[in-house]
Design an enzyme around this catalytic site. Structure first.
Site, short mmCIF file in Angstrom:
data_model
loop_
_atom_site.label_atom_id
_atom_site.label_comp_id
_atom_site.label_asym_id
_atom_site.label_seq_id
_atom_site.Cartn_x
_atom_site.Cartn_y
_atom_site.Cartn_z
N GLY A 137 0.76 -1.25 0.00
CA GLY A 137 0.00 0.00 0.00
C GLY A 137 0.79 1.29 0.00
N GLY A 138 2.11 1.23 -0.20
CA GLY A 138 2.92 2.46 -0.22
C GLY A 138 2.42 3.43 -1.28
CG ASP A 194 -2.27 -7.19 -3.76
OD1 ASP A 194 -1.35 -6.46 -4.17
OD2 ASP A 194 -2.15 -8.43 -3.60
CG ASP A 227 3.92 -1.22 -8.12
OD1 ASP A 227 4.94 -1.19 -8.82
OD2 ASP A 227 3.96 -1.30 -6.87
CB CYS A 276 11.12 -2.82 -7.80
SG CYS A 276 10.19 -4.13 -7.07
C1 SAM Z 1 5.06 -4.95 -6.42
S1 SAM Z 1 3.77 -5.50 -5.40
C2 SAM Z 1 2.76 -4.08 -5.26
C3 SAM Z 1 3.32 -3.07 -4.31
C4 SAM Z 1 2.34 -1.94 -4.02
N1 SAM Z 1 1.88 -1.31 -5.23
C5 SAM Z 1 2.95 -0.90 -3.11
O1 SAM Z 1 3.36 0.15 -3.58
O2 SAM Z 1 2.99 -1.15 -1.90
C6 SAM Z 1 2.84 -6.49 -6.49
C7 SAM Z 1 1.53 -6.95 -5.90
O3 SAM Z 1 0.81 -7.62 -6.93
C8 SAM Z 1 -0.05 -8.55 -6.32
N2 SAM Z 1 -0.53 -9.46 -7.35
C9 SAM Z 1 0.08 -10.55 -7.86
N3 SAM Z 1 -0.71 -11.12 -8.78
C10 SAM Z 1 -1.83 -10.38 -8.86
C11 SAM Z 1 -3.03 -10.47 -9.61
N4 SAM Z 1 -3.21 -11.45 -10.50
N5 SAM Z 1 -3.98 -9.54 -9.42
C12 SAM Z 1 -3.80 -8.54 -8.52
N6 SAM Z 1 -2.71 -8.42 -7.76
C13 SAM Z 1 -1.73 -9.31 -7.94
C14 SAM Z 1 0.83 -9.16 -5.25
O4 SAM Z 1 0.05 -9.75 -4.24
C15 SAM Z 1 1.64 -7.96 -4.76
O5 SAM Z 1 1.07 -7.44 -3.60
#
Ligand code: SAM
Length: 414
Positions: A218-219, A237, A286, A341
């Protein structure tokens, strides 16, 4: 829109591990597991190599080819303590926060960039005026106008509501943990400052409907709320455990009346367009990625663990499907920002290129990647940028500015 995220699956599947550029040994994705007659015995007796070492080996193999002489320094940066930024919580009573941070020599890199953008805008306006008057007054004025016309375009303004403090280049001071205000809301959120760039690139305007498709922990959702501009914010998510962390962040930083306006869901983002296609002005995608810094440093939840090889190889496919869902969720004229990232072009530019192509050929949707090179100019004092990106921008980890990696690219839907 007839087809949603899942219904495009057969088309997207052609871009799987069997497709050119994604097979065994492909840079950025690692070798596919090989069938071996004695695999079980081998697996039982082979020494366990930590996932962090597998990650480093993988990056050494691929990034040394991609980044050449720049890789050793970047490798060292990834293995060193990363730098943080303090995202100021505008919802907290935090008048003295900025003062305290400035006392410790930290500066708000967003407002610094906004000032820089402003002075560049004034400079180019003055230059244009000068060119115009010269063209009217003197002989050969036409040539002068042409010269003024070729001066660089002024950069787009930067949202001034987001404030994020960082220590100067080369200064590795740590921020002290945030403290709660009288209402219990924390004063700032510590995050990789480069993570703010995709949010700034989204450029949320008052009353925009915004979707954060992969939002947890959630950042970036918190940063989107700091703009104070979202007319409606949907944070999704697929992971319920990570969504709990998103709730924790909202509870710690956002007052009840504001967090109640955020719609938190746990759908598979690939299905989003089937639920709500073409409704958002701004969409942030993201995506899950190889999280390069985490992968070389942390054993927990490491995508390079042997049992996750298949999942890792399928990442570009999942990223593409999520980006397609993001494009389909956007209104015509709206914007999608895609971010990772990772340093891997297979997870960055290649995903963008393929999405632009599929949007056009399968959905008759025209999108184009926006030029974000002004970000490089505005934020160069804080971050080190790659100069090799064909589409989008990439923040490179650097020993004196150890943020990132962070890739971001903005697509505008026609
Ligand atoms: C890079 S992290 C996101 C970080 C977040 N945007 C932040 O700034 O804190 C990627 C996220 O994508 C989610 N994710 C993975 N597959 C997904 C899907 N099919 N649909 C939605 N979210 C998904 C993961 O659970 C993870 O929390």
């Amino acid at each position: 829109m007839a087809a949603g995220g899942r219904s495009v699956l057969p088309v997207l599947l052609r871009w799987g591990p069997g497709a050119p550029g994604l097979g065994p040994g492909t840079p950025g994705l690692g070798a596919a597991p090989r069938r071996h007659r004695h695999k079980e015995k081998w697996a039982a007796t082979a020494p366990r190599i930590p996932a962090t070492r597998l990650a480093l080996h993988h990056f050494d193999t691929n990034y040394s080819l991609q980044l050449r002489e720049r890789w050793p320094a970047m490798r060292a940066s990834l293995l060193c303590e990363q730098k943080y930024g303090a995202l100021v919580n505008n919802f907290a009573c935090a008048d003295h926060v900025a003062q305290e941070l400035e006392l410790h020599n930290a500066t708000d890199f967003v407002s610094e960039a906004a000032k820089k953008a402003q002075s560049l805008l004034q400079g180019s306006a003055a230059e244009a005026e000068k060119g115009e008057s010269t063209s009217q007054d003197g002989p050969g004025g036409g040539r002068t106008v042409t010269q003024a016309g070729t001066s660089p375009l002024p950069p787009a303004p930067v949202s001034s509501n987001i404030k994020c403090y960082t220590f100067p280049r080369g200064d590795i001071t740590r921020f002290r943990p945030a403290w709660p205000d009288t209402l219990g809301l924390l004063s700032y959120y510590l995050m990789d400052a480069a993570s703010l760039l995709p949010v700034l690139a989204l450029n949320v305007q008052p009353d925009d409907f915004v979707l954060d498709l992969c939002a947890a922990p959630g950042g970036k959702t918190l940063a989107l709320l700091q703009t104070g501009a979202c007319g409606h914010l949907a944070a999704n998510d697929v992971s319920t455990s990570r969504t709990k962390r998103l709730y924790q962040i909202l509870n710690s930083y956002v007052p009840k009346n504001v967090r109640e306006t955020v719609r938190v869901t746990s759908y598979d983002g690939r299905d989003w367009a089937e639920l709500e296609g073409g409704t958002f002005h701004k969409v942030l995608v993201d995506v899950p990625c190889t999280t390069d810094r985490h992968s070389v440093m942390e054993t927990d939840n490491n995508i390079f663990h042997r049992r996750r090889t298949k999942e890792r190889q399928m990442l570009p496919m999942l990223q593409l499907q999520l980006l397609m869902a993001g494009i389909l969720a956007t209104k015509p004229g709206g914007d999608v920002v895609y971010s990772t990232c990772s340093l891997s072009p297979l997870q960055n530019e290649y995903v963008i290129e393929r999405a632009i192509e599929i949007a056009e050929t399968q959905f008759n949707i025209m999108t184009h990647a926006e030029d974000l090179s002004h970000f490089r100019m505005l934020f160069q004092d804080t971050f080190s940028f790659s100069s090799d990106c064909r589409l989008g921008e990439l923040v490179l980890p650097h020993l004196t500015a150890n943020f990132g990696p962070m890739y971001f690219c903005k697509l505008r839907r026609a």
